[in-house]
Design a protein around this motif. Structure first.
Motif, PDB file in Angstrom:
ATOM      1  N   ILE A 193      -8.050  -9.575 -10.288  1.00  0.00           N
ATOM      2  CA  ILE A 193      -6.696  -9.682 -10.385  1.00  0.00           C
ATOM      3  C   ILE A 193      -6.714  -8.146  -9.425  1.00  0.00           C
ATOM      4  N   HIS A 194      -5.461  -8.387  -8.434  1.00  0.00           N
ATOM      5  CA  HIS A 194      -4.650  -7.310  -7.716  1.00  0.00           C
ATOM      6  C   HIS A 194      -3.420  -7.541  -8.457  1.00  0.00           C
ATOM      7  N   ARG A 195      -2.754  -5.761  -9.117  1.00  0.00           N
ATOM      8  CA  ARG A 195      -1.139  -6.283  -9.422  1.00  0.00           C
ATOM      9  C   ARG A 195      -0.471  -5.659  -7.765  1.00  0.00           C
ATOM     10  N   PRO A 196       1.049  -6.016  -8.263  1.00  0.00           N
ATOM     11  CA  PRO A 196       1.445  -5.515  -7.577  1.00  0.00           C
ATOM     12  C   PRO A 196       1.647  -4.054  -6.834  1.00  0.00           C
ATOM     13  N   THR A 197       1.118  -4.131  -5.248  1.00  0.00           N
ATOM     14  CA  THR A 197       0.973  -3.080  -4.860  1.00  0.00           C
ATOM     15  C   THR A 197       2.406  -2.274  -5.504  1.00  0.00           C
ATOM     16  N   LYS A 198       1.834  -0.802  -5.872  1.00  0.00           N
ATOM     17  CA  LYS A 198       2.893  -0.454  -5.383  1.00  0.00           C
ATOM     18  C   LYS A 198       2.838   1.105  -4.781  1.00  0.00           C
ATOM     19  N   GLY A 199       4.626   0.930  -4.245  1.00  0.00           N
ATOM     20  CA  GLY A 199       4.749   1.651  -3.157  1.00  0.00           C
ATOM     21  C   GLY A 199       4.806   0.356  -1.773  1.00  0.00           C
ATOM     22  N   TYR A 200       4.878  -0.605  -1.921  1.00  0.00           N
ATOM     23  CA  TYR A 200       5.043  -1.521  -1.229  1.00  0.00           C
ATOM     24  C   TYR A 200       6.365  -2.234  -0.745  1.00  0.00           C
ATOM     25  N   PRO A 201       7.186  -2.133   0.580  1.00  0.00           N
ATOM     26  CA  PRO A 201       6.708  -1.834   1.634  1.00  0.00           C
ATOM     27  C   PRO A 201       6.666  -0.734   2.481  1.00  0.00           C
ATOM     28  N   THR A 202       7.764   0.500   1.930  1.00  0.00           N
ATOM     29  CA  THR A 202       7.885   1.332   2.150  1.00  0.00           C
ATOM     30  C   THR A 202       7.573   2.500   2.442  1.00  0.00           C
ATOM     31  N   ASP A 203       7.204   2.965   1.120  1.00  0.00           N
ATOM     32  CA  ASP A 203       6.077   4.098   0.109  1.00  0.00           C
ATOM     33  C   ASP A 203       4.911   3.870   0.780  1.00  0.00           C
ATOM     34  N   VAL A 204       4.200   4.349   2.360  1.00  0.00           N
ATOM     35  CA  VAL A 204       3.683   3.840   3.208  1.00  0.00           C
ATOM     36  C   VAL A 204       1.927   5.037   2.363  1.00  0.00           C
ATOM     37  N   GLU A 205       2.581   6.381   1.889  1.00  0.00           N
ATOM     38  CA  GLU A 205       2.274   7.230   1.297  1.00  0.00           C
ATOM     39  C   GLU A 205       1.296   6.649  -0.181  1.00  0.00           C
ATOM     40  N   THR A 206       1.733   5.873  -0.463  1.00  0.00           N
ATOM     41  CA  THR A 206       1.404   5.615  -1.769  1.00  0.00           C
ATOM     42  C   THR A 206       0.873   4.262  -1.528  1.00  0.00           C
ATOM     43  N   ILE A 207       1.190   3.243  -0.887  1.00  0.00           N
ATOM     44  CA  ILE A 207       0.364   1.964  -0.102  1.00  0.00           C
ATOM     45  C   ILE A 207      -0.816   2.646  -0.121  1.00  0.00           C
ATOM     46  N   ILE A 208      -1.142   3.566   0.254  1.00  0.00           N
ATOM     47  CA  ILE A 208      -2.518   3.352   1.771  1.00  0.00           C
ATOM     48  C   ILE A 208      -3.042   4.964   0.341  1.00  0.00           C
ATOM     49  N   SER A 209      -3.517   4.539  -0.542  1.00  0.00           N
ATOM     50  CA  SER A 209      -4.095   5.753  -1.777  1.00  0.00           C
ATOM     51  C   SER A 209      -5.063   4.968  -2.478  1.00  0.00           C
ATOM     52  N   ASP A 210      -4.926   6.074  -3.665  1.00  0.00           N
ATOM     53  CA  ASP A 210      -5.966   5.782  -5.024  1.00  0.00           C
ATOM     54  C   ASP A 210      -5.021   4.536  -6.033  1.00  0.00           C
ATOM     55  N   GLU A 211      -3.561   4.862  -5.746  1.00  0.00           N
ATOM     56  CA  GLU A 211      -2.713   4.735  -6.980  1.00  0.00           C
ATOM     57  C   GLU A 211      -2.344   2.869  -6.348  1.00  0.00           C
ATOM     58  N   GLY A 212      -2.491   2.665  -4.954  1.00  0.00           N
ATOM     59  CA  GLY A 212      -1.845   1.084  -3.845  1.00  0.00           C
ATOM     60  C   GLY A 212      -2.601   0.562  -3.828  1.00  0.00           C
ATOM     61  N   TYR A 213      -3.073   0.168  -2.649  1.00  0.00           N
ATOM     62  CA  TYR A 213      -4.366  -0.699  -2.356  1.00  0.00           C
ATOM     63  C   TYR A 213      -5.755   0.037  -3.408  1.00  0.00           C
ATOM     64  N   GLY A 214      -6.181   1.420  -3.437  1.00  0.00           N
ATOM     65  CA  GLY A 214      -7.478   1.401  -3.836  1.00  0.00           C
ATOM     66  C   GLY A 214      -6.917   0.744  -5.570  1.00  0.00           C
ATOM     67  N   ALA A 215      -5.832   1.385  -6.755  1.00  0.00           N
ATOM     68  CA  ALA A 215      -5.654   0.405  -7.541  1.00  0.00           C
ATOM     69  C   ALA A 215      -6.585  -0.875  -7.809  1.00  0.00           C
ATOM     70  N   ASN A 216      -6.357  -2.042  -6.358  1.00  0.00           N
ATOM     71  CA  ASN A 216      -7.377  -3.360  -6.586  1.00  0.00           C
ATOM     72  C   ASN A 216      -8.600  -2.953  -6.906  1.00  0.00           C
ATOM     73  N   PRO A 217      -9.196  -3.330  -7.433  1.00  0.00           N
ATOM     74  CA  PRO A 217     -10.944  -3.840  -7.166  1.00  0.00           C
ATOM     75  C   PRO A 217     -11.481  -4.066  -5.770  1.00  0.00           C
ATOM     76  N   TYR A 218     -12.686  -3.475  -5.571  1.00  0.00           N
ATOM     77  CA  TYR A 218     -13.385  -3.768  -3.929  1.00  0.00           C
ATOM     78  C   TYR A 218     -14.326  -4.892  -4.334  1.00  0.00           C
ATOM     79  N   ILE A 219     -13.784  -5.760  -3.316  1.00  0.00           N
ATOM     80  CA  ILE A 219     -14.711  -7.336  -3.495  1.00  0.00           C
ATOM     81  C   ILE A 219     -16.078  -7.262  -2.445  1.00  0.00           C
TER      82      ILE A 219
END
Length: 491
Positions: free
Chosen positions: A138-164
């Motif tokens: 499961i991937h939840r909505p990406t925090k910060g998307y689409p404007t807050d790039v700093e959050t998107i590219i962090s453990d709170e953003g894409y990092g919150a998704n499990p690695y496949i």
């Protein structure tokens, strides 16, 4: 059907380009597959000669190097969203696709349920996948998307998704339809890969619009007509024009999102890899067009068919009026009108003569054949029978189907299934033909001609049932309908 597209050349060129892109990224590429994997009827209609399952055959060429991730939006599952051309929900189609691909020997990595927010239907779907032995994430909505790039590219953003975890050089990311989170899944994987020291890359495989043919080419206009409900618009790629001085075609959503995607990719990889949305694409379809005139003519008919579909959907309450209005604008740009569909004119002329609903089919040699509704069968079933008889050189007066076969079917439909109008539809007539073929050589000959109907144009003066529409689609017949109901008055 005039062939306008060299599918073998396309598979060859497309495979070469994908392998080239894999090598560009140190042997690890996440490739987003847009459009349909199986049954790409739109591509086959506008590019006559295009294999319905061309993308799958491409994957089979590369199956030892590839694995696949299927994405399904939790929102689509919760809303019971239907894939219009198949008449099944996105979650059911995802399972169907996984099964078909697995049977072909293509490695399925997992299914990702995107935009997950604890929707009950999505949670049940996840459990169902796990019970079937399919890995589900499961991937939840990406925090910060689409404007807050700093959050998107962090453990709170894409990092919150499990690695496949993936093991092959090519990871294909696909979905049953648009809006399923393929891009977010790919970028999330890139974030995790680069954290692990793997310099993976991203590319996109989208057949339409075709980037290296003119913006207003009928093939590209037909794509606009096909996505009129999504309000997609083809555009000159301004980023590509600025970077290279070359005019290429893309569509509004990719162009609008490109600055964000480019920034995210640069921040993840540390490199400015792509200068334009066109750069991101891997699409060699334009180079495989071998008869431009055939593709233009096929696309004109597709645009008109899309118009008829839009007005029928409006009549049925399935689409807003502005969809058909947008397609009317596209028809004006293409210099065509609904009257340019000759098979529709043939059907209406016959309906005026008979006073009942009629379906017309235009054969590959240009001849028209019609079938009218009767107590025995629907008009598309009658037209199909008359078409194969004509292809087989049989007289119109020849009766292929024995009453001894038809009467029990009609009786069962009326007395057992309680059908108030127990006439035979296309599929039932085909079954009856298969029963009679063993006893009647004429029926066997007619059935052998069914393949000649693929690519033929057809039109009905009334809106048809889902069953007859699906049967024509399976036969490869390109159908359109007038926005009129089949009522008791015109039966």
């Amino acid at each position: 059907m005039r062939i306008g597209f060299d599918n073998d050349l396309y598979i060859k060129l497309q495979t070469e380009q994908i392998r080239k892109r894999i090598s560009q990224f140190n042997n690890k590429l996440y490739l987003e597959f847009g459009g349909k994997l199986f049954d790409d009827y739109h591509a086959a209609r506008v590019l006559p000669g295009f294999d319905l399952n061309g993308k799958v055959k491409l994957l089979l060429h590369m199956k030892n190097d590839a694995e696949l991730i299927m994405c399904v939006s939790a929102e689509a599952i919760e809303k019971n969203k239907i894939r219009a051309d198949m008449g099944i929900t996105y979650d059911e189609d995802a399972i169907r696709l996984v099964g078909l691909l697995s049977d072909l020997g293509i490695k399925i990595n997992s299914v990702v349920i995107t935009l997950y927010d604890d929707q009950p239907a999505a949670a049940k779907f996840r459990k169902r996948l796990e019970n079937m032995g399919i890995r589900a994430y499961i991937h939840r909505p990406t925090k910060g998307y689409p404007t807050d790039v700093e959050t998107i590219i962090s453990d709170e953003g894409y990092g919150a998704n499990p690695y496949i975890e993936t093991t092959r050089p090519l990871v294909v990311i696909t979905a049953p339809g648009p809006g399923c989170g393929k891009l977010a899944t790919a970028l999330s994987q890139l974030y995790h890969e680069n954290k692990r020291g793997v310099t993976a890359g991203y590319a996109k495989f989208e057949t339409f619009p075709i980037w290296n043919i003119p913006l207003k080419h009928p093939v590209n206009l037909a794509y606009e007509a096909a996505t009129a409900d999504l309000q997609d618009v083809n555009m000159i790629d301004p980023y590509h024009l600025e970077a290279y001085g070359q005019t290429t075609v893309n569509y509004n959503r990719d162009i609008e999102v490109f600055p964000v995607v480019r920034t995210i990719l640069e921040r993840i990889t540390g490199k400015d890899i792509y200068k334009s949305p066109t750069d991101m694409g891997v699409n060699m379809a334009g180079y495989a067009i071998c008869d431009d005139s055939a593709c233009r003519d096929a696309s004109f008919q597709e645009i008109i068919r899309r118009y008829y579909k839009a007005v029928c959907d409006k009549k049925l309450g399935l689409a807003e009026a502005d969809v058909s209005s947008r397609i009317q604008v596209i028809m004006q740009q293409a210099g065509i009108r609904p009257e340019n569909r000759e098979v529709a004119n043939s059907a209406r002329a016959r309906a005026e003569e008979t006073g009942v609903p009629v379906t017309a089919i235009q054969l590959s040699d240009g001849r028209f054949v019609t079938g009218r509704i009767s107590d025995l069968m629907t008009s598309p079933a009658s037209a199909m029978l008359n078409a194969v008889k004509l292809c087989a050189g049989m007289a119109d007066a020849v009766h292929l189907l024995s009453p001894r076969v038809l009467e029990p079917i009609l009786k069962m439909k009326k007395s057992v299934l309680k059908n108030s109008t127990p006439r035979l539809n296309v599929e039932e007539v085909l079954i009856a033909m298969s029963v009679c073929a063993d006893m009647n050589p004429s029926v066997e000959l007619a059935m052998d001609k069914l393949g000649e109907l693929a690519g033929c144009e057809a039109h009905s003066t009334v809106m048809l049932t889902a069953s007859d529409t699906a049967a024509y689609r399976k036969l490869g017949i390109n159908l359109s309908c007038d926005p009129e109901y089949l009522t008791k008055a015109n039966e």
